[in-house]
Design a protein around this motif. Structure first.
Motif, PDB file in Angstrom:
ATOM      1  N   THR A 184     -82.741  36.625  -7.007  1.00 51.63           N
ATOM      2  CA  THR A 184     -82.841  35.169  -7.020  1.00 51.63           C
ATOM      3  C   THR A 184     -82.677  34.548  -5.637  1.00 51.63           C
ATOM      4  O   THR A 184     -82.844  33.337  -5.481  1.00 51.63           O
ATOM      5  N   ASP A 185     -82.335  35.336  -4.627  1.00 46.87           N
ATOM      6  CA  ASP A 185     -82.163  34.773  -3.289  1.00 46.87           C
ATOM      7  C   ASP A 185     -83.025  35.526  -2.282  1.00 46.87           C
ATOM      8  O   ASP A 185     -83.707  36.496  -2.617  1.00 46.87           O
ATOM      9  N   THR A 186     -83.002  35.047  -1.052  1.00 50.20           N
ATOM     10  CA  THR A 186     -83.739  35.693   0.036  1.00 50.20           C
ATOM     11  C   THR A 186     -82.755  36.278   1.033  1.00 50.20           C
ATOM     12  O   THR A 186     -81.893  35.562   1.549  1.00 50.20           O
ATOM     13  N   ASP A 187     -82.872  37.571   1.301  1.00 48.74           N
ATOM     14  CA  ASP A 187     -81.965  38.264   2.202  1.00 48.74           C
ATOM     15  C   ASP A 187     -82.537  38.281   3.618  1.00 48.74           C
ATOM     16  O   ASP A 187     -83.695  37.907   3.849  1.00 48.74           O
ATOM     17  N   LYS A 188     -81.736  38.759   4.568  1.00 46.15           N
ATOM     18  CA  LYS A 188     -82.155  38.807   5.969  1.00 46.15           C
ATOM     19  C   LYS A 188     -82.379  40.234   6.468  1.00 46.15           C
ATOM     20  O   LYS A 188     -83.431  40.558   7.011  1.00 46.15           O
ATOM     21  N   LYS A 189     -81.377  41.090   6.287  1.00 50.56           N
ATOM     22  CA  LYS A 189     -81.513  42.453   6.819  1.00 50.56           C
ATOM     23  C   LYS A 189     -80.410  43.323   6.241  1.00 50.56           C
ATOM     24  O   LYS A 189     -79.418  42.838   5.687  1.00 50.56           O
ATOM     25  N   TRP A 190     -80.615  44.643   6.379  1.00 50.44           N
ATOM     26  CA  TRP A 190     -79.523  45.579   6.152  1.00 50.44           C
ATOM     27  C   TRP A 190     -79.470  46.528   7.332  1.00 50.44           C
ATOM     28  O   TRP A 190     -80.486  46.825   7.961  1.00 50.44           O
ATOM     29  N   CYS A 191     -78.258  46.954   7.670  1.00 53.48           N
ATOM     30  CA  CYS A 191     -78.032  47.778   8.842  1.00 53.48           C
ATOM     31  C   CYS A 191     -77.313  49.063   8.432  1.00 53.48           C
ATOM     32  O   CYS A 191     -76.450  49.038   7.550  1.00 53.48           O
ATOM     33  N   ILE A 192     -77.674  50.148   9.079  1.00 55.68           N
ATOM     34  CA  ILE A 192     -77.065  51.440   8.810  1.00 55.68           C
ATOM     35  C   ILE A 192     -76.493  51.985  10.110  1.00 55.68           C
ATOM     36  O   ILE A 192     -77.174  52.007  11.140  1.00 55.68           O
ATOM     37  N   GLU A 193     -75.251  52.434  10.053  1.00 58.61           N
ATOM     38  CA  GLU A 193     -74.608  53.083  11.193  1.00 58.61           C
ATOM     39  C   GLU A 193     -74.235  54.500  10.764  1.00 58.61           C
ATOM     40  O   GLU A 193     -73.671  54.701   9.694  1.00 58.61           O
ATOM     41  N   MET A 194     -74.567  55.474  11.591  1.00 54.97           N
ATOM     42  CA  MET A 194     -74.330  56.880  11.259  1.00 54.97           C
ATOM     43  C   MET A 194     -73.618  57.586  12.398  1.00 54.97           C
ATOM     44  O   MET A 194     -73.852  57.287  13.572  1.00 54.97           O
ATOM     45  N   ALA A 195     -72.805  58.568  12.032  1.00 56.21           N
ATOM     46  CA  ALA A 195     -72.279  59.558  12.968  1.00 56.21           C
ATOM     47  C   ALA A 195     -72.653  60.922  12.421  1.00 56.21           C
ATOM     48  O   ALA A 195     -72.202  61.306  11.330  1.00 56.21           O
ATOM     49  N   ILE A 196     -73.496  61.644  13.148  1.00 52.89           N
ATOM     50  CA  ILE A 196     -73.942  62.968  12.731  1.00 52.89           C
ATOM     51  C   ILE A 196     -73.287  63.992  13.645  1.00 52.89           C
ATOM     52  O   ILE A 196     -73.653  64.104  14.828  1.00 52.89           O
ATOM     53  N   PRO A 197     -72.308  64.754  13.153  1.00 58.24           N
ATOM     54  CA  PRO A 197     -71.676  65.768  14.007  1.00 58.24           C
ATOM     55  C   PRO A 197     -72.681  66.840  14.418  1.00 58.24           C
ATOM     56  O   PRO A 197     -73.457  67.326  13.598  1.00 58.24           O
ATOM     57  N   PHE A 198     -72.664  67.199  15.673  1.00 58.76           N
ATOM     58  CA  PHE A 198     -73.538  68.294  16.115  1.00 58.76           C
ATOM     59  C   PHE A 198     -73.212  69.580  15.370  1.00 58.76           C
ATOM     60  O   PHE A 198     -74.102  70.363  15.034  1.00 58.76           O
ATOM     61  N   SER A 199     -71.925  69.778  15.057  1.00 58.24           N
ATOM     62  CA  SER A 199     -71.513  70.988  14.347  1.00 58.24           C
ATOM     63  C   SER A 199     -72.046  71.043  12.929  1.00 58.24           C
ATOM     64  O   SER A 199     -72.085  72.112  12.319  1.00 58.24           O
ATOM     65  N   SER A 200     -72.471  69.877  12.386  1.00 51.17           N
ATOM     66  CA  SER A 200     -73.006  69.856  11.017  1.00 51.17           C
ATOM     67  C   SER A 200     -74.448  70.346  10.967  1.00 51.17           C
ATOM     68  O   SER A 200     -74.949  70.683   9.886  1.00 51.17           O
ATOM     69  N   LEU A 201     -75.113  70.397  12.118  1.00 53.49           N
ATOM     70  CA  LEU A 201     -76.513  70.805  12.160  1.00 53.49           C
ATOM     71  C   LEU A 201     -76.584  72.329  12.227  1.00 53.49           C
ATOM     72  O   LEU A 201     -76.971  72.930  13.227  1.00 53.49           O
ATOM     73  N   SER A 202     -76.193  72.938  11.119  1.00 48.98           N
ATOM     74  CA  SER A 202     -76.074  74.386  11.060  1.00 48.98           C
ATOM     75  C   SER A 202     -76.055  74.840   9.608  1.00 48.98           C
ATOM     76  O   SER A 202     -75.639  74.084   8.716  1.00 48.98           O
ATOM     77  N   THR A 203     -76.494  76.068   9.387  1.00 50.04           N
ATOM     78  CA  THR A 203     -76.363  76.681   8.071  1.00 50.04           C
ATOM     79  C   THR A 203     -75.466  77.911   8.108  1.00 50.04           C
ATOM     80  O   THR A 203     -75.117  78.452   7.062  1.00 50.04           O
ATOM     81  N   ASP A 204     -75.087  78.350   9.303  1.00 55.68           N
ATOM     82  CA  ASP A 204     -74.298  79.572   9.425  1.00 55.68           C
ATOM     83  C   ASP A 204     -73.102  79.420  10.360  1.00 55.68           C
ATOM     84  O   ASP A 204     -72.467  80.410  10.741  1.00 55.68           O
ATOM     85  N   GLY A 205     -72.784  78.182  10.739  1.00 56.51           N
ATOM     86  CA  GLY A 205     -71.668  77.941  11.645  1.00 56.51           C
ATOM     87  C   GLY A 205     -72.057  77.873  13.105  1.00 56.51           C
ATOM     88  O   GLY A 205     -71.298  77.374  13.930  1.00 56.51           O
ATOM     89  N   ASN A 206     -73.236  78.370  13.451  1.00 58.62           N
ATOM     90  CA  ASN A 206     -73.725  78.277  14.823  1.00 58.62           C
ATOM     91  C   ASN A 206     -74.551  77.001  14.982  1.00 58.62           C
ATOM     92  O   ASN A 206     -75.359  76.673  14.118  1.00 58.62           O
TER      93      ASN A 206
END
Length: 369
Positions: A184-206
């Protein structure tokens, strides 16, 4: 995790006028050779509070990217709503802040790993070593529901999404300038803030720990559906046959094809030791990035040849590809070996750089010392 309405046969991608960036490549592949967008991410020495609002001074100094464009490229109509991002980093995390203007903000999926691209969402794709295999995808909707996954290789090469994979330590927050799920109303925007650990970019711990000057492959996508209001709820529109009207896909660095899973088409982020600047910064594309395009020419041509002949070609000339060439001041030699179901193409330069590609699109770079 999806392949979005992709024309599997590359020969269907045609365009006649694209700019100098694609010169030297056949017109039917031209959209796949436009140069990627680049971004220089400055460091932050202060703690970033993940609250969706980016109030810290480091965010204020960081440059915005250019606005997102249609996934297919500059020749397509400009997106209905602007989207832009900023990036920062420290020793532990890559930080991303996205601003998505929107008149009607909605999201109903509310559980981890629900397929949030069935609603409007924001997506991040990261390939730390740039070989187009073993990459990561993050999707978040306006309720801050995360769908994250790992792919060993692109779908086009038989890749299978690992939805059970979860990014350990990932943080995100959404700020809504308007009201969520209120037609019923008009919105302006939505914002997303992320922190992606480099250590998370792994499947085997490396994992790969970036250092100042390092460059990664990265891209961002915004999925936007046409909606109508039914019983006070946002619903995706259908056509006269009852089929869903295809979503719009707006991206930072255009893919040239309606498919985010062409990792070679992603943009580039450079990790800088210099403080963030309020003006847009860019960097010179690495020589290997320019040279690798000639191997991708082989890859696309081989896929077309295999589709028609059910085998791979063993002759560059038959594919319409010259065995020698030059990129800026660097001369190179192309060689190829094929055996029906497999092939390897290798590019060697006159300054001791060697890059190869195979039928799965696995890119390998080495310096011949």
């Amino acid at each position: 995790m999806r392949i979005i309405r992709n024309t599997f046969l590359i020969t269907l991608i045609t365009i006649n006028h694209l700019g100098s960036a694609a010169q030297g490549f056949p017109a039917k592949y031209a959209r796949l050779f436009t140069l990627p967008n680049t971004y220089v991410a400055g460091p932050t020495s202060t703690t970033i509070n993940i609250d969706g609002q980016a109030n810290e001074p480091a965010w204020q100094d960081a440059a915005w990217t250019s606005e997102f464009r249609d996934i297919q490229g500059e020749h397509m109509p400009h997106p209905t709503y602007p989207t832009r991002i900023k990036m920062l980093w420290d020793a532990n995390n890559l930080y991303i802040f996205a601003e998505l203007e929107e008149e009607h903000i909605w999201a109903y999926y509310d559980k981890q790993d629900m397929i949030v691209y069935h609603e409007n969402d924001f997506e991040v794709f990261i390939d730390p070593d740039g070989d187009t295999h073993n990459y990561y995808e993050f999707e978040v909707n306006a309720q801050n529901i995360l769908f994250d996954l790992f792919l060993d290789k692109p779908y086009r090469n038989g890749g299978k999404p690992n939805i059970e994979w979860n990014a350990k330590g990932f943080e995100s927050a959404v700020y809504v300038d308007g009201t969520l799920n209120n037609p019923t109303d008009t919105d302006k925007k939505w914002c997303i803030e992320m922190a992606i650990p480099f250590s998370s970019l792994s499947t085997d711990g490396n994992f790969i720990q970036p250092e100042a000057g390092d460059i990664w492959k990265i891209n961002f996508s915004r999925v936007e559906w046409q909606t109508e209001i039914i019983d006070g709820k946002y619903t995706r529109k259908t056509n006269n046959d009852g089929e869903l009207i295809p979503e719009d896909n707006w991206v930072w660095s255009p893919q040239g094809v309606i498919n985010m899973h062409f990792p070679e088409r992603w943009g580039l982020i450079q990790f800088s030791s210099e403080p963030p600047e309020s003006t847009h910064a860019s960097f010179e594309l690495p020589e290997a990035e320019l040279l690798a395009r000639h191997l991708w020419h082989v890859f696309y041509a081989q896929r077309d040849y295999q589709h028609e002949h059910k085998t791979y070609c063993n002759d560059l000339a038959t594919l319409g590809i010259q065995a020698t060439g030059q990129e800026n001041s660097t001369g190179f030699l192309l060689k190829m070996k094929a055996s029906g179901k497999t092939y390897t193409a290798t590019l060697t330069t006159n300054n001791n750089l060697m890059i190869s590609i195979d039928q799965d699109g696995l890119l390998h770079l080495q310096t011949d010392k």
